[in-house]
Motif scaffolding. Structure first.
Motif, PDB file in Angstrom:
ATOM      1  N   ARG A 197      -8.087  -0.151  -2.190  1.00  0.00           N
ATOM      2  CA  ARG A 197      -9.193  -1.057  -1.825  1.00  0.00           C
ATOM      3  C   ARG A 197     -10.109  -1.287  -3.021  1.00  0.00           C
ATOM      4  O   ARG A 197     -10.568  -2.421  -3.264  1.00  0.00           O
ATOM      5  N   THR A 227     -12.864  -3.773   5.908  1.00  0.00           N
ATOM      6  CA  THR A 227     -11.942  -2.681   5.578  1.00  0.00           C
ATOM      7  C   THR A 227     -12.669  -1.400   5.188  1.00  0.00           C
ATOM      8  O   THR A 227     -12.035  -0.460   4.678  1.00  0.00           O
ATOM      9  N   ASN A 228     -13.973  -1.337   5.397  1.00  0.00           N
ATOM     10  CA  ASN A 228     -14.761  -0.138   5.101  1.00  0.00           C
ATOM     11  C   ASN A 228     -14.236   1.022   5.946  1.00  0.00           C
ATOM     12  O   ASN A 228     -14.302   0.971   7.173  1.00  0.00           O
ATOM     13  N   SER A 230     -14.418   5.831   0.648  1.00  0.00           N
ATOM     14  CA  SER A 230     -13.168   6.457   1.069  1.00  0.00           C
ATOM     15  C   SER A 230     -13.284   7.973   1.120  1.00  0.00           C
ATOM     16  O   SER A 230     -12.571   8.633   1.880  1.00  0.00           O
ATOM     17  N   THR A 236       0.818  -1.219   0.000  1.00  0.00           N
ATOM     18  CA  THR A 236       0.000   0.000   0.000  1.00  0.00           C
ATOM     19  C   THR A 236       0.849   1.265   0.000  1.00  0.00           C
ATOM     20  O   THR A 236       0.453   2.281  -0.583  1.00  0.00           O
ATOM     21  N   ALA A 271     -16.469   1.539  -3.430  1.00  0.00           N
ATOM     22  CA  ALA A 271     -15.291   1.626  -2.562  1.00  0.00           C
ATOM     23  C   ALA A 271     -14.709   3.038  -2.568  1.00  0.00           C
ATOM     24  O   ALA A 271     -14.318   3.573  -1.520  1.00  0.00           O
ATOM     25  N   ILE A 276      -7.765   0.466   4.467  1.00  0.00           N
ATOM     26  CA  ILE A 276      -6.942   0.481   3.257  1.00  0.00           C
ATOM     27  C   ILE A 276      -7.367   1.694   2.443  1.00  0.00           C
ATOM     28  O   ILE A 276      -8.561   1.982   2.324  1.00  0.00           O
ATOM     29  N   TRP A 305     -13.915  -9.390   3.813  1.00  0.00           N
ATOM     30  CA  TRP A 305     -12.754  -8.497   3.713  1.00  0.00           C
ATOM     31  C   TRP A 305     -13.195  -7.081   3.356  1.00  0.00           C
ATOM     32  O   TRP A 305     -12.734  -6.100   3.962  1.00  0.00           O
ATOM     33  N   TYR A 306     -14.103  -6.964   2.403  1.00  0.00           N
ATOM     34  CA  TYR A 306     -14.529  -5.651   1.922  1.00  0.00           C
ATOM     35  C   TYR A 306     -15.194  -4.855   3.047  1.00  0.00           C
ATOM     36  O   TYR A 306     -14.874  -3.683   3.261  1.00  0.00           O
TER      37      TYR A 306
END
Length: 390
Positions: free
Chosen positions: A198, A182-183, A231, A16, A227, A193, A178-179
């Protein structure tokens, strides 16, 4: 060996920190883009957002080789967004579905992803056909392998084979866990992320699973928009599908590269974030087009006759790419329902007024384009528009 057959699947490898400059560029461009929208008068803000969604609906389908009627998509967006009861009705289910997807992704940007939401998005872009075996709203369940092939009939080449249908729900459960974990709106700091990274991972992971019988590309790009929105904390304005469609070959090549063997996503992420940042430039062009159109009508108010106004409106309706092939006398006749002599006289007058200019190399069959000489100055618009929402 396909990537999903790797012993460590789906433990993707990526760095990353390697993308920090690109991610910073993304946030800077996003802030400038939102500021550009907010600086517009309220009516132009609505036009700009609809223009962005219109471009995306058409281009995300074009990536899959599907052509949509621009007017039909716009009519659907007006009905869905503005609740416009006078917007024209039509029977184009594909256009209506593409528009519905754009609206739904913006409406549910803050919500977690689940099987039902993805199924709804897929059913929007896959039109019901009575004799079709394609599943709508549900993951594929056919025992036959899901393959992407190319080449002529009888000499097909298998470009990709997805995981078997029996494992799709399990594969999607891992992706969705996972999605949502990691929100950035709800995640623990250690699990956050950056948005573009992401989005790139989620899109790649989804496409490798290829969970639906059809519509995977369009749903996968919707996930990426979802996504990016999470962010930012608001629906993204970036025209991702439009940018990808401009680099369609490279997009498919990048996807193909991650489909075989390696779990290293760094090259894919680099490509994808570049596309995301290009998408913001595309969105800026769309916003400037809306403002330029408004400045045009302001400048030439009352100077064009009915036929000339109709032709200019028709050109503007084509969006930033303009009228394919330019404006010819014959096209003017057909659109304005007038004689050739009248068309020639009207076009000559538009040239003298500086509204249009000849395309290079016209010869005897001169074609014209709108001049793009109207200044795009948001600050001057602000001075004349007290209703602007700051």
């Amino acid at each position: 060996m396909w990537t999903w057959q790797h012993q460590d699947w789906p433990s993707f490898r990526y760095d990353t920190e390697a993308f920090r400059p690109q991610v910073e560029t993304f946030h800077l461009k996003s802030e400038r883009l939102m500021g550009r929208i907010e600086a517009l008068p309220a009516d132009l803000q609505a036009d700009a957002v609809i223009g962005l969604m219109l471009s995306e609906a058409i281009k995300t389908s074009a990536i899959e080789g599907e052509s949509l009627d621009r007017d039909s998509v716009r009519a659907s967006l007006l009905q869905l967004i503005a609740q416009d009861s006078v917007a024209p009705r039509h029977q184009d289910e594909k256009a209506a579905g593409a528009a519905a997807l754009m609206v739904d992704v913006r409406k549910h940007w803050a919500e977690p992803l689940d099987d039902a939401l993805l199924g709804r998005w897929q059913s929007m872009v896959v039109v019901h056909q009575p004799l079709s075996l394609v599943m709508r709203g549900l993951y594929r369940n056919a025992p036959e392998p899901m393959r992407i092939v190319s080449g002529v009939y009888g000499r097909e080449r298998i470009d990709y084979e997805a995981p078997p249908a029996a494992t799709v729900y399990q594969e999607m459960a891992l992706l969705l866990d996972w999605y949502n974990r990691t929100n950035p709106l709800t995640a623990k700091p250690a699990e956050v992320i950056s948005g573009p990274v992401r989005a790139a991972i989620a899109h790649a992971w989804f496409e490798l699973i290829h969970p639906f019988d059809d519509g995977n590309g369009r749903v996968g790009r919707a996930i990426a928009d979802h996504a990016l929105s999470q962010s930012l904390g608001y629906p993204t304005l970036a025209c991702l599908a439009t940018a990808i469609e401009r680099n369609r070959r490279q997009y498919y090549e990048a996807l193909q590269q991650i489909s075989r063997g390696s779990l290293d996503l760094n090259p894919w992420i680099a490509f994808f974030i570049d596309a995301v940042n290009q998408a913001q430039e595309v969105a800026r062009e769309e916003i400037d087009f809306v403002l330029g159109k408004a400045r045009f009508w302001e400048r030439y108010a009352g100077q064009l006759n009915t036929r000339q106004s109709r032709m200019v409106s028709r050109v503007f309706a084509e969006g930033t790419k303009g009228f394919e092939g330019g404006i010819s006398t014959r096209k003017y006749e057909a659109i304005c329902k007038c004689s050739r002599a009248t068309a020639y006289r009207d076009l000559s007058a538009l040239v003298k007024m500086g509204v249009i200019e000849p395309l290079p190399g016209g010869g005897r069959n001169t074609r014209y384009q709108l001049r793009k000489a109207w200044p795009i100055d948001i600050h001057s618009t602000l001075e004349r528009a007290p209703e602007v929402q700051r």
